[in-house]
Design a protein around this motif. Structure first.
Motif, short mmCIF file in Angstrom:
data_model
loop_
_atom_site.label_atom_id
_atom_site.label_comp_id
_atom_site.label_asym_id
_atom_site.label_seq_id
_atom_site.Cartn_x
_atom_site.Cartn_y
_atom_site.Cartn_z
N SER B 329 0.98 -1.18 -0.15
CA SER B 329 0.06 -0.04 0.01
C SER B 329 0.99 1.16 0.07
N LEU B 373 -1.47 0.21 -13.07
CA LEU B 373 -2.77 0.87 -12.67
C LEU B 373 -3.78 -0.07 -12.33
N LEU B 374 -4.23 -1.06 -13.28
CA LEU B 374 -5.06 -2.13 -12.91
C LEU B 374 -4.72 -3.05 -11.70
N VAL B 376 -3.07 -2.07 -8.94
CA VAL B 376 -3.43 -1.29 -7.86
C VAL B 376 -5.09 -0.98 -7.60
N ALA B 377 -5.88 -0.94 -8.80
CA ALA B 377 -7.00 -0.54 -8.61
C ALA B 377 -7.99 -1.93 -8.18
N PHE B 378 -7.24 -2.95 -8.59
CA PHE B 378 -7.93 -4.27 -8.16
C PHE B 378 -7.62 -4.53 -6.73
N ASP B 379 -6.74 -4.13 -6.20
CA ASP B 379 -6.09 -4.21 -4.76
C ASP B 379 -7.05 -3.45 -3.98
N LEU B 380 -7.53 -2.13 -4.46
CA LEU B 380 -8.29 -1.28 -3.68
C LEU B 380 -9.59 -1.78 -3.72
N TYR B 381 -9.98 -2.19 -4.99
CA TYR B 381 -11.59 -2.74 -4.84
C TYR B 381 -11.64 -3.71 -3.97
N ASN B 384 -11.78 -2.52 -0.56
CA ASN B 384 -12.96 -1.80 -0.01
C ASN B 384 -14.26 -2.78 0.04
#
Lengths: 530, 387
Positions: B329, B373-374, B376-381, B384
């Protein structure tokens, strides 16, 4: 400054010409305001009436709902998030935001100053309200108007001075100038003098009286009774989220004792577990402890404080916000706060030299912080890791942590402390306030301390969990540990402590044994000068 | 089954990354007509990415503490240059030169750690300055020219293989043996951990599931060593890398130091009030990064057989990307060594695979950016969703 005009009690409210209604001169009426947060009812059917042109004080203990009520009024909590009506100048208002309420002339100045230290005074005053034409700021106009406003509040500073470079008192005046720039009709000051010294406070109060002459209505929230007595025309007292009464200071010949009674009057039965104190010899002693502010090098935050805690004793520290209680506790805890610390600490007669936190832990001191989310827990980590963090050595061999022992220790605390959670692998960020506090307490109990300093141990916790935490504290005392408990809730101190020290403006102004303690006595010391 | 599902759900980020890596490998295996997983190519893949993976391990620690290090590429180049001066110009024996180089790396790390931890200058700025400073020093040391060649002994670190048994063999027997030993070691350790957990009466995986997991991992280990054995065997650098991964995984998961690093990144104020010496920890994390950058610089110089002023350009970006793809993170407190390695391998396989199918460097850069980018986005998703 506007000459040394004396504070005169006989000043009558001066009314604006052409009031809308002849019979009613209430500028503000809040009717049956109810506001709930998840799990807590902060306000229940609160009513507040403020007459035009008066200075109206809002009083009550910490957590009584004063600030919440003012946030409802100023639109911080928008219409729809609370129940009840707000009437301003006789019309019902539904504020969507702070901006919306400011348009009508309701301006709130919060306890924590909201200036941006890197911007100039002028920039701060017109922040969000820039003197601009078609998006281009007219700096000359800004400067001229700032000068005018600063003159009104009696501040002779260059408008281009950085806001962060002037003292707190002056910053407060800048805030007020900012309020004036918004054509304020109703000025709300939330504990405006909490961070000010005496001179600045006097100055501010004089200014409020001057505004009254000009027809500006003010609401002031303050704990300082003497100030309220000086300026207020009427006082509304809140307790536990309810309106208790509204007093007319002049007509009713109100005394400080009368106000205190209104603020604290409630029964104390069965909110605290029974305990038979078994008090032993002196465990911990501080002598002539003095601490300076880390940034303002000439400001003493703790001033020549001496106290002792015996084994098995629960000792309270009472005081208002900003009295220096947390600073005292943290400075003892391995100098986690403050500069130029002087004085001596003793544990069982032996002098302690604590220059960092790990030494304090080793010496058997634990400090449970008042802000468990910011300073107490690692919210992204689970219960297990938070529990063991301060004493990993205990479950390690050659610096290698034994995971299995860790699980056993954490499970032990979970069942002993009745932490309500499916597993110790739960993230602490997902726990309720009461359970979080139990994890923090577990962490410190795991270090095997002799002296536990508990800073607001039940802040933001529901009544049931409070009782459980009180029980734990009593057990710790019965094990022969010394407990130093800081609390802003007087009933809590009265219900729990064997002895209460009272702190005001960095000094201990009194020490009250349990037998003599009452809220009135504590409140008196809390507002007196040592 | 329920416990298995729970275990998978709990580690969705780690498993997700492994799945992504396998998917990318299969994709390029297919697109490149089976070249990707050929023994020669697998060996090359390891050699090509070794220095990024070394940097990624150091960078992981830095990022867990909530900092960043932009200077590692320049530091690697600088240390490579100094080592070349020592070994090539002054004929210093390579073991001594390597030790000295690692010490220089530690000194560089201490320099940056001092500014970050004690003066509290944001690491972004300190290491941005370091990036310029050490690039400049590299050019100064090398006088703008490349210095070459290195001795064979030094080069074998990056390009050599572990020795085989004497005699003629169609496969690299020592490599196969290493695979078997590694499998046995793994099974032994897993078994011991299980016994301890049972003794403490903790919940353990059901036997069939547990056996399936062990068998799967043993098969993967031996397949991998078999593939390597059918070329030249285990590269020396892979041995070094495995050792680093083992040591750092152990440190981060099992030691007090590791716990303190995670705690510091998770909430610095709370960690400090719990007795963690936050400044000291931050300082040593940067010292460690300096040593790892130095090691990466040596490995790169040995592989290239030269120290050049342009060595290590953009290494820091690859290392940072690897760590983030691996689930760390940006605000600190989260990340694993294995994750960073997998992240580095995802980038490495994509580089290699896209080159194999003849995709231009322009597309390669763009696609790598999107993958970062994807990921990290996957990670955040996921984060959440779970909270």
């Amino acid at each position: 400054m506007r000459g040394g005009r004396q504070v005169r009690r006989e000043i009558r409210p001066s009314y604006f010409e052409g009031l809308v209604t002849a019979t009613m001169n209430d500028i503000l009426e809040m009717r049956n305001i109810t506001k709930t947060f998840p799990g807590v009812k902060a306000l229940g059917n609160v009513n507040l009436k403020v007459k035009e042109g008066e200075i109206h004080a809002l009083m009550g203990e910490n957590g009584a709902g004063k600030s919440t009520l003012m946030k409802v009024l100023s639109g911080v909590y928008p219409h729809g998030s609370y129940e009840g009506d707000i009437l301003f100048n006789g019309t019902v208002c539904e504020f969507r935001s702070i901006r919306h309420s400011e348009e009508l002339g309701i301006v709130i100045i919060h306890q924590e100053l909201a200036l941006i230290p890197q911007l100039s005074i002028a920039e701060n005053i017109f922040l969000g309200n820039e003197q601009a034409k078609r998006g281009i700021i007219d700096w000359n106009e800004t400067t001229i108007r700032t000068r005018e406003l600063l003159r009104k509040v009696g501040l002779s500073e260059n408008p281009n001075t950085e806001a962060g470079s002037i003292g707190v008192g002056k910053q407060q005046l800048v805030e007020i100038a900012k309020a004036l720039s918004k054509k304020v009709k109703l000025l709300i000051l939330d504990e405006p003098t909490a961070a000010l010294n005496e001179e600045d406070s006097e100055n501010l109060l004089r200014l409020m009286l001057a505004f009254k002459e000009q027809g500006i209505t003010s609401i002031i929230i303050s704990h300082k009774l003497n100030e309220i007595m000086k300026v207020a025309d009427s006082i509304t007292i809140l307790r536990d989220g309810h309106t208790i009464e509204t007093l007319d200071v002049r007509a009713d010949r109100i005394t400080e004792e009368r106000i205190i009674r209104g603020m604290v009057g409630r029964d104390l039965t069965h909110r605290y577990p029974e305990r038979e104190p078994k008090i032993g010899g002196t465990l911990f002693e501080a002598k002539h402890w003095t601490v300076y502010h880390p940034l303002q090098s000439d400001r003493k935050v703790v001033d020549d404080v001496s106290f002792e805690v015996k084994r098995g004793e629960i000792v309270g520290i009472a005081g208002l916000m900003g009295a220096g209680r947390t600073e005292l506790a943290m400075s003892i805890f391995g100098q986690a706060y403050g500069k130029r610390i002087s004085g001596q600490l003793f544990k069982e007669g032996q002098e302690l030299k604590l220059t960092d936190i790990s030494q304090a832990i080793k010496a058997g001191i634990a400090y449970v912080t008042e802000d468990r989310k910011e300073y107490g827990l690692i919210l992204m980590d689970d219960i297990k890791r938070n529990t063991t963090l301060a004493n990993l050595k205990h479950i390690s061999k050659w610096f290698v942590v034994d995971d299995n022992r860790e699980v056993i220790e954490a499970e032990g605390f979970r069942s002993r402390m009745k932490i309500k959670t499916p597993s110790i692998h739960q993230k602490t960020g997902n726990l309720s306030g009461g359970n979080q506090q139990k994890v923090v307490l577990s962490k410190w109990m795991f270090t095997g301390p002799d002296l536990l300093i508990l800073d607001e141990p039940t802040r933001g916790i529901d009544v049931g969990a409070k009782f459980e935490i009180y029980t734990i504290i009593n057990e710790l005392a019965d094990q022969g540990k010394g407990i130093l408990m800081i609390s802003s809730e007087l009933p809590e101190l009265l219900g729990m402590c064997d002895r209460v020290y009272v702190m005001n403006e960095g000094r201990f102004t009194g020490v009250v044994p349990r037998s003599e303690a009452s809220q009135e006595v504590l409140m008196k010391y809390m507002t007196s000068r040592g | 089954m329920a416990t298995a599902l729970r275990a998978i759900r709990g580690n969705v980020r780690q498993y997700g990354m492994i799945m992504a890596l396998i998917f990318i490998m299969l994709l390029f295996q297919f697109l490149s007509d089976g070249i990707l997983l050929k023994p020669l190519n697998i060996t090359n893949l390891i050699l090509q990415n070794s220095y990024i993976l070394i940097l990624a391990i150091g960078m992981l620690l830095v990022i867990i503490t909530g900092h960043i290090d932009l200077s590692v590429g320049s530091v690697a180049a600088f240390v490579g240059a100094v080592s070349a001066i020592m070994m090539v110009n002054h004929q210093m024996p390579f073991p001594i030169a390597m030790v000295l180089s690692l010490l220089i790396g530690a000194a560089v790390g201490a320099w940056q750690g001092f500014w970050v931890a004690y003066v509290r200058i944001p690491s972004f700025i300190v290491t941005l300055a370091g990036m310029l400073l050490f690039r400049g020093l590299t050019m100064l040391v090398l006088d703008g020219k490349s210095v070459a060649p290195f001795s064979d002994g030094f080069r074998s670190m990056s390009t050599g293989f572990i020795p085989n048994l004497p005699g003629e063999w169609s496969l690299h027997m020592v490599t196969l043996a290493a695979g078997i030993v590694l499998s046995m070691l793994y099974v032994f350790m897993e078994w011991r951990a299980r016994l301890v957990q049972k003794r403490y009466q903790f919940e353990v995986l059901a036997m069939p599931l547990y056996a399936a997991k062990l068998i799967a991992i043993v098969v993967v280990i031996n397949l991998f060593t078999y593939v390597l054995a059918s070329y030249k065997g285990l590269p020396n650098i892979l041995v070094l890398l495995l050792a680093l991964v083992a040591v750092y995984t152990f440190v981060m998961r099992k030691t007090i130091m590791g716990r303190h690093i995670y705690a510091l990144g998770g909430n610095e104020k709370a960690a400090k009030l719990s007795g963690v010496k936050t400044k000291k920890v931050t300082f040593w994390v940067f010292v460690n990064m300096g040593v790892m950058a130095a090691l990466a610089g040596l490995v790169f110089a040995a592989r290239l057989n030269a120290a050049t002023p342009k060595a290590g350009v953009n290494f820091e970006l690859d290392a940072i990307a690897a760590v983030f793809i691996g689930g760390a993170s940006a605000s600190g407190g989260v990340g694993t060594v294995i994750g960073a390695i997998i992240g580095g391998l995802v980038m490495g396989v994509m580089n290699n695979g896209m080159s194999l199918i003849g995709l231009g460097i322009d597309y390669q850069q763009g696609i790598k950016g999107l993958v970062l980018l994807l990921a990290v986005a996957f990670d955040l998703y996921n984060k959440n969703k779970s909270s």
